[in-house]
Design a protein around this motif. Structure first.
Motif, PDB file in Angstrom:
ATOM      1  N   THR A  18      47.953 106.647  26.130  1.00 26.25           N
ATOM      2  CA  THR A  18      47.861 105.379  25.317  1.00 26.25           C
ATOM      3  C   THR A  18      47.523 105.640  23.897  1.00 26.25           C
ATOM      4  OG1 THR A  18      45.457 105.384  26.091  1.00 26.25           O
ATOM      5  CG2 THR A  18      47.010 104.198  27.536  1.00 26.25           C
ATOM      6  N   PHE A  19      47.348 106.778  23.654  1.00 28.94           N
ATOM      7  CA  PHE A  19      47.108 107.357  22.180  1.00 28.94           C
ATOM      8  C   PHE A  19      47.504 108.682  22.030  1.00 28.94           C
ATOM      9  CE2 PHE A  19      44.729 109.267  18.806  1.00 28.94           C
ATOM     10  CZ  PHE A  19      44.838 108.393  17.726  1.00 28.94           C
ATOM     11  N   LEU A  20      48.394 109.203  21.141  1.00 36.30           N
ATOM     12  CA  LEU A  20      48.648 110.388  20.894  1.00 36.30           C
ATOM     13  C   LEU A  20      48.840 110.816  19.487  1.00 36.30           C
ATOM     14  CD1 LEU A  20      49.324 113.274  22.080  1.00 36.30           C
ATOM     15  CD2 LEU A  20      51.714 112.383  22.284  1.00 36.30           C
ATOM     16  N   GLU A  21      48.171 111.858  19.029  1.00 31.68           N
ATOM     17  CA  GLU A  21      48.377 112.304  17.952  1.00 31.68           C
ATOM     18  C   GLU A  21      48.531 113.806  17.741  1.00 31.68           C
ATOM     19  OE1 GLU A  21      48.652 111.088  14.598  1.00 31.68           O
ATOM     20  OE2 GLU A  21      48.287 108.922  14.757  1.00 31.68           O
ATOM     21  N   VAL A  45      45.583 118.062  18.847  1.00 32.22           N
ATOM     22  CA  VAL A  45      46.012 117.099  19.604  1.00 32.22           C
ATOM     23  C   VAL A  45      44.882 116.155  20.224  1.00 32.22           C
ATOM     24  CG1 VAL A  45      46.976 116.676  22.114  1.00 32.22           C
ATOM     25  CG2 VAL A  45      47.799 118.567  20.852  1.00 32.22           C
ATOM     26  N   GLN A  46      45.141 114.979  19.827  1.00 32.32           N
ATOM     27  CA  GLN A  46      44.216 113.851  20.230  1.00 32.32           C
ATOM     28  C   GLN A  46      45.015 112.830  21.171  1.00 32.32           C
ATOM     29  OE1 GLN A  46      43.766 112.186  16.114  1.00 32.32           O
ATOM     30  NE2 GLN A  46      41.930 113.106  15.773  1.00 32.32           N
ATOM     31  N   ILE A  47      44.584 112.912  22.372  1.00 32.71           N
ATOM     32  CA  ILE A  47      45.201 112.124  23.510  1.00 32.71           C
ATOM     33  C   ILE A  47      44.375 111.394  24.365  1.00 32.71           C
ATOM     34  CG2 ILE A  47      45.214 114.193  24.642  1.00 32.71           C
ATOM     35  CD1 ILE A  47      48.065 113.410  25.844  1.00 32.71           C
ATOM     36  N   GLU A  82      41.328 117.047  21.595  1.00 31.16           N
ATOM     37  CA  GLU A  82      40.310 115.974  21.820  1.00 31.16           C
ATOM     38  C   GLU A  82      40.966 115.059  22.952  1.00 31.16           C
ATOM     39  OE1 GLU A  82      39.836 114.113  18.123  1.00 31.16           O
ATOM     40  OE2 GLU A  82      39.424 116.386  17.076  1.00 31.16           O
ATOM     41  N   ALA A  83      40.733 115.190  24.351  1.00 32.76           N
ATOM     42  CA  ALA A  83      41.285 114.497  25.379  1.00 32.76           C
ATOM     43  C   ALA A  83      40.399 113.635  26.005  1.00 32.76           C
ATOM     44  CB  ALA A  83      42.127 115.320  26.051  1.00 32.76           C
ATOM     45  N   ASP A  84      40.588 112.214  26.125  1.00 30.30           N
ATOM     46  CA  ASP A  84      39.631 111.308  26.720  1.00 30.30           C
ATOM     47  C   ASP A  84      40.683 110.506  27.556  1.00 30.30           C
ATOM     48  OD1 ASP A  84      37.522 111.661  25.158  1.00 30.30           O
ATOM     49  OD2 ASP A  84      38.678 110.925  23.471  1.00 30.30           O
ATOM     50  N   PRO A  85      39.856 110.113  28.701  1.00 32.06           N
ATOM     51  CA  PRO A  85      40.590 109.061  29.735  1.00 32.06           C
ATOM     52  C   PRO A  85      41.023 107.744  29.055  1.00 32.06           C
ATOM     53  CG  PRO A  85      38.383 110.131  30.476  1.00 32.06           C
ATOM     54  CD  PRO A  85      38.498 110.426  29.147  1.00 32.06           C
ATOM     55  N   ALA A  86      41.735 107.273  29.424  1.00 34.94           N
ATOM     56  CA  ALA A  86      42.259 106.105  28.759  1.00 34.94           C
ATOM     57  C   ALA A  86      41.570 104.771  29.578  1.00 34.94           C
ATOM     58  CB  ALA A  86      43.631 105.727  28.974  1.00 34.94           C
TER      59      ALA A  86
END
Lengths: 86, 107
Positions: A18-21, A45-47, A82-86
């Motif tokens: 839902t988000f990716l940089e 990676v930010q995801i 930086e990985a987070d649950p959506a």
């Protein structure tokens, strides 16, 4: 195709984020040991993805490392995740 | 198990806190390795640093052993904790302190 674009394509296909940089920070590590002369060695990676629900930090990092295995083997030697649950 | 794998395994199991890193604790050769050294030093936990830049066989061997592609890599009591991001996030959340206390490594 750049490594950055390859990584974006693979992460998108694997996790439908839902988000990716994907940010290339190689310039900030210029001349540092292991620096590839053509750049594209250090990335952030930010995801955010539903795929990361109910996972630990270590599991999320392992999932991403697995998807980017080829890029990590060939060129990329630092990946800040930086990985987070959506 | 290959010789290098056995040597890495022995190192991991014989040190309570082990950091595979680029450079040495006194002279880290990479900012990410330096960050983890700073965190461990700040917490006052004794640790051993292993400089993986000394040998390509060691560098590749540790990557294979941990199934982890980058450095640094932190082990506590024989268990893989993570790299720089995970260590920093755990430290900021107080989880690293809890882990080290639970293992009896800091007061």
């Amino acid at each position: 195709m750049t490594y950055r674009q390859r990584m974006i394509d693979k992460l998108t296909a694997a996790f439908q984020p839902t988000f990716l940089e994907v940010i290339d920070e190689s310039d900030r590590h210029h001349g540092h040991g292991g620096q590839h002369t053509q750049g594209e060695t250090h990335f952030v990676v930010q995801i955010a993805s539903a795929a990361f629900r109910d996972t630990t930090r270590l599991q999320r990092h392992r999932m991403i490392n697995e998807v980017l295995k080829q890029e990590l083997a060939e060129r990329v030697h630092a990946l800040t995740i930086e990985a987070d649950p959506a | 198990m290959s010789d290098i794998n056995a040597a890495i395994d022995a190192e991991v199991k014989s040190n309570d806190v082990l950091l595979f890193m680029k450079g040495t604790p006194k002279m880290p050769m990479c900012g990410f390795s330096g960050q983890v050294v700073q965190i461990l030093s700040h917490l006052g936990v004794p640790f051993k640093g292993v400089n993986i830049l000394e040998s390509d066989a060691l560098r590749q061997g540790v990557k294979d052993y941990s199934n982890w592609p980058t450095f640094p890599q932190l082990y506590v009591k024989g268990e893989f904790v993570g790299g720089a991001d995970i260590t920093r996030e755990m430290f900021q959340a107080g989880e690293l302190q809890t882990l080290l206390k639970d293992k009896g490594l800091i007061a």
